[in-house]
Design an enzyme around this catalytic site. Structure first.
Site, short mmCIF file in Angstrom:
data_model
loop_
_atom_site.label_atom_id
_atom_site.label_comp_id
_atom_site.label_asym_id
_atom_site.label_seq_id
_atom_site.Cartn_x
_atom_site.Cartn_y
_atom_site.Cartn_z
N HIS A 71 41.66 36.05 -12.63
CA HIS A 71 40.73 35.10 -12.01
C HIS A 71 39.30 35.29 -12.52
O HIS A 71 38.54 34.34 -12.59
CB HIS A 71 40.80 35.14 -10.48
CG HIS A 71 40.35 36.41 -9.85
ND1 HIS A 71 41.12 37.54 -9.84
CD2 HIS A 71 39.21 36.71 -9.19
CE1 HIS A 71 40.47 38.50 -9.20
NE2 HIS A 71 39.31 38.02 -8.80
N ASN A 122 41.54 10.07 2.06
CA ASN A 122 41.38 8.91 2.93
C ASN A 122 39.90 8.70 3.24
O ASN A 122 39.13 9.66 3.34
CB ASN A 122 42.19 9.14 4.22
CG ASN A 122 41.94 8.07 5.24
OD1 ASN A 122 41.02 8.19 6.04
ND2 ASN A 122 42.75 7.04 5.21
N CYS A 155 47.55 5.40 1.84
CA CYS A 155 47.91 5.19 3.24
C CYS A 155 47.89 3.72 3.63
O CYS A 155 48.29 3.36 4.73
CB CYS A 155 46.96 5.97 4.14
SG CYS A 155 45.24 5.43 3.99
#
Length: 180
Positions: A71, A122, A155
């Site tokens: 990492h 969303n 959605c």
């Protein structure tokens, strides 16, 4: 050759990351990819690995020997990091200093290099005051954002939250590394 870290998180827009990876590779950039566990539910690591010709990292604690601390070495070797798509979850983690998976840990280890975050979620999640505060906080630290676009969302809602067009993201990356 420029080295780009592509972070992919668990959004339906993850399929667009394949196009991002492909376009960066065709622009003669080495693309190193980290996918969150939830991202792998939308697109497979094999798809990205095939396009980039590089290993895709999905597990911080995978029992594979590396001669370095993976990492940290990834954070040091890349010229730029782009997270596309970036969920509210990863934005919140980074804003809160939470490093509990490979992607959030590498991002926390990046110093003095551009990190570009491309939200996809969303509309209600994107406009939520918590998400907006996290974005403002990260911008104050120097993180860059590519605004989502208004569109028909998965959605069924119509609103701001769709991942920006791939060409807009590619342009932001090239600008960040001084190639435009």
């Amino acid at each position: 050759m420029r080295e780009i870290l592509l972070g992919i998180t668990g959004s339906i827009a993850a399929y667009k990351a394949a196009d991002i990876a492909n376009q960066l590779t065709r622009s003669n950039m080495a693309v190193h990819t980290i996918m969150t566990k939830s991202a792998t539910r939308f697109i497979t690591p094999l798809t990205i690995q095939t396009l980039t010709k590089n290993r895709v990292y999905t597990d911080m604690f995978e029992e594979v020997y590396y001669p370095d601390v993976r990492h940290i070495s990834l954070a040091q070797k890349v010229d730029c990091c782009v997270i596309a798509p970036a969920t509210a979850n990863i934005i919140g983690k980074i804003a809160s200093g939470i490093a509990d998976d490979m992607l959030s840990t590498v991002v926390m280890a990046i110093k003095n290099k551009p990190v570009i975050i491309c939200p996809a979620m969303n509309t209600a999640m994107y406009e939520n005051p918590v998400t907006q505060n996290n974005i403002k906080k990260l911008e104050s630290y120097g993180y860059r954002f590519v605004e989502p676009k208004e569109s028909l969302l998965a959605c069924g809602d119509i609103g701001k939250g769709a991942l920006a067009d791939v060409d807009v993201i590619i342009t932001a990356i090239k600008e960040a590394i001084g190639e435009i």
